[in-house]
Design an enzyme around this catalytic site. Structure first.
Site, PDB file in Angstrom:
ATOM      1  N   GLU A 205      -2.022  -0.109 -10.306  1.00  0.00           N
ATOM      2  CA  GLU A 205      -2.758   1.017  -9.972  1.00  0.00           C
ATOM      3  C   GLU A 205      -4.260   0.830 -10.838  1.00  0.00           C
ATOM      4  O   GLU A 205      -4.005   0.389 -11.949  1.00  0.00           O
ATOM      5  CB  GLU A 205      -2.031   2.396  -9.585  1.00  0.00           C
ATOM      6  N   ASP A 356       0.038  -0.305   0.562  1.00  0.00           N
ATOM      7  CA  ASP A 356       1.094   0.419   0.231  1.00  0.00           C
ATOM      8  C   ASP A 356       0.849   1.945   0.788  1.00  0.00           C
ATOM      9  O   ASP A 356       0.415   2.694   0.060  1.00  0.00           O
ATOM     10  CB  ASP A 356       0.913   0.466  -1.416  1.00  0.00           C
TER      11      ASP A 356
END
Lengths: 475, 475
Positions: A205, A356
């Site tokens: 991330e 995602d």
């Protein structure tokens, strides 16, 4: 009026016309229909065919014209120069267009179970929570976003806690004014790209992706991403000294004397993947907290176009070209705006490059006709050279998108200001600017063209224009 | 004679003199004592004081002279120009010096339990195993190292298996000729440095460090590292197609179509840290297998100067400056060569920058007076700008090192050829050359000087020269 200061680059006079437009809009008319109907001379295609613009960033330069898109626009203009009034589109600024297209504000419903609905407080986070409504997470005319972002970056941090259960490290941050935020620490420099051999579910991330995604959502007038700002904090005084015990025990000094901590999650959470400051300063993204679930429950929906989350299997939509027909028959996607909202979400994810999005959430009490909350965007902005077209599957399989989103994309295509320009200016407001590299900004422009090319393909396949570019309001 | 082809850069005539020297040596005389005793005019310090050499690699340039080291050499020469015959040292090449100093070959003992001791086979791996002897893992005059390395890089691979239980991924490789090797795959480019916030026990292993460590050990005449070579292999035909089931199941295709596999170990062994080819070609290090433990048992000794392997604790030797006195009293380090062997090992580890030597091994049947096997060097060569002086703790706490190692270091200091030159030439033999970046090569030269400075400090502290630079043979 507090809310008048906060439109995105708008002026007060613009805001007034927005109100009017919104009212018109809510009666079901096309944005331009009532306003400009008589100003356009039919059949005179108004968009100048600009030469290819080569920017000074040669390796990333984008050819801003595409013959397929130009063909599409001509076709649409010929179909209806009222619905597709590109002459008017040329005259106004992108921000004005976004304001005009802003979802109707009439017949609004707000969250009813908030803990402090009556407190006359100008605390920014309270104002934000009170203004969450059926059609968007916030309305820049009602919520003082600037003030909210300012508080996120300036408020004293009084408590920190590990957020357990997620896939990657994050902390819960409590501010002195009672507000809270979700903190994702910086792991890599802005230039670091997703490891090509990593699947989307293994990608790290990026805190700057969280910040950039918020700005993109904001400038595009979607208003679905919780306001997020960058902030540099002192890990000793602003995390460790106010940390709960479990988090405190995850701190250590690195061999070069930097302060580090690790987490309690699935991926990259061991001490080998610790987050380290320099020596104890670290930057990160801070996303405003949504009201707690006991105040405002959210439903978590499986995204029909979710991926397989497997290295070996494909998802049904990847192998079945009629997949959308099945989705359209599902009760929740029938006769409402939910499918176009879903496609909007995928257009947004395509722009940021996020694969995602396995679930999406809505506020339970707003029922079926409501917006989707778009949090968790940290896996966006990982690749500058690659555009993951499969994220657009709902668009090219269902062949529809909302009229509003389409017009915004056309405006970004025709310019003169591109999405990269608009984003560059918006991101400049963040204290951690630059948030995106120039290559990421240019990728946005390239992707705008690719979305429009998919729309063109849909129409060339024989779909009726009104079935592809659709007008459907929240009810 | 097969073995005559294999000296490290030596010629046959040099080899003959080596044999003579070794014989002299084994009788307990200093290398030069018998040979050159009368050629030197006492008191005339022979080393030219060269100006600082600035190489063309300016950022990494090393000042090859150090006043402390120059002071040390003068002092030693004045103490004994026989024991420290720097005039002779100037005249010979480094490789000749290494040959001269090579450990005595008389009264050799070999491993007695090998499975095929009698087979008259010229298979390189059998020859290697048969020639492991009390004082070294191999003797380049007996073992055809070039041939062995050639086989490692050319032999057909007939079976592959995950090596379980280690901390990082490695495979057991079986060759068609019956030999075996330990394969460590490439993970990062040569330029990638150790993450500064990582402790030594979190550092990634580097295949090129394994190769470079073997070469360093070889050129330094230690002969303790299993011969290791680089090789590029096809992961499909040379690993997957001949893999045992457990390993086969760890393979997958990455999103960009590269073939990947992961392992079964403590660190970086999940799919997120998979090893991926391009598309299925990968390079790695191949280290010759030692005889199996049931053929030749090895004792694993805890290194007294092992680190704490904790982010929070220090090891005893880090806080106790009298630590060596305790070690010297231990039975196994008393009255034999084991302590200087240990210090040699740390000098070697300091040169490669390896902090991860918690254990060392010896061959059980060779007892106490034997060499240490130096396998597992993948955490060397991680930092080009940093010299981890604490690796030299046994040297500066015990204030002793072997005479042979000291002379080699002096020769590398006085030049004209530096360790970087010698290593550059040696590594050029590997098929994956360049193995080390120029910055890593220059770091070696810098570290040679730092070791000699520690020796100088030991003598300035008042230790007698003969107690610091010691002559002690295997018995």
């Amino acid at each position: 009026m507090e809310s008048q200061n906060v439109t995105n680059n708008g002026t007060q006079s613009v805001q007034k016309s927005v109100r009017q437009t919104n009212l018109n809009h809510s009666r079901g008319a096309s944005v331009f229909e009532n306003q400009i109907k008589n100003n356009v001379s039919k059949g005179n295609f108004p968009i100048r065919v600009l030469p290819t613009v080569k920017t000074s960033y040669s390796s990333d330069s984008v050819n801003y014209r595409d013959p397929n898109v130009d063909y599409l626009l001509k076709k649409l203009f010929n179909f209806s120069n009222v619905m597709f009034d590109f002459g008017e589109l040329e005259k106004i600024k992108f921000e004005e267009l976004v304001d005009k297209l802003h979802k109707p504000v009439t017949r609004r419903r707000y969250l009813s179970g908030l803990r402090y609905p009556q407190i006359h407080s100008n605390k920014s986070w309270l104002q934000f929570q009170r203004n969450i409504h059926q059609t968007a997470l916030y309305d820049p005319m009602e919520t003082d976003i600037k003030n909210l972002l300012h508080d996120i970056t300036k408020q004293r941090i009084v408590r920190t806690k590990l957020k357990s259960g997620g896939t990657q490290i994050k902390l819960l941050i409590s501010f002195q004014n009672g507000g809270s935020a979700l903190f994702k620490p910086m792991r890599f420099a802005r230039e670091v790209e997703t490891i090509p051999d990593h699947y989307y579910f293994s990608d790290y991330e990026r805190h700057h992706a969280e910040i950039a995604a918020f700005h993109l959502d904001w400038v595009m007038g979607f208003y679905r991403v919780p306001p997020t700002a960058g902030r540099t904090i002192n890990m000793t005084s602003e995390i460790l000294n106010v940390a709960e015990k479990k988090l405190r025990r995850k701190f250590f000094k690195s061999p070069v004397g930097n302060l580090c901590f690790y987490g309690d999650c699935e991926y990259y959470c061991d001490a080998e993947h610790a987050i380290c400051g320099k020596p104890d300063l670290i930057e990160g993204s801070f996303a405003t907290f949504l009201p707690s679930l006991d105040e405002a429950d959210r439903v978590s929906w499986l995204n029909p176009w979710r991926r397989s989350y497997s290295k070996y299997k494909k998802a049904s939509w990847e192998t079945n070209s009629d997949y959308c027909e099945g989705v359209k028959q599902e009760a929740i996607y029938k006769n409402n705006r939910r499918l176009v909202e879903l496609i909007d979400m995928h257009i947004f994810d395509f722009l940021i490059g996020n694969m995602d999005r396995h679930h999406y959430q809505t506020y339970s009490e707003f029922g079926n006709n409501t917006f989707y909350v778009h949090y968790d965007n940290g896996r966006g902005f990982g690749k500058t050279k690659h555009d993951e077209l499969s994220i657009l599957a709902p668009l090219y399989q269902c062949c529809q998108l909302s009229y509003e989103t389409f017009l915004k994309l056309v405006k970004l295509y025709t310019g003169p200001r591109r999405l990269s320009d608009i984003m560059r200016r918006s991101l400049a407001k963040d204290s951690l600017n630059p948030i995106l590299t120039e290559s990421h900004l240019f990728a946005l422009d390239r992707r705008v063209i690719k979305i429009l090319k998919e729309v063109n393909k849909c129409i060339r396949k024989g779909n009726h224009i009104r079935d592809v570019i659709i007008h459907k309001h929240f009810e």
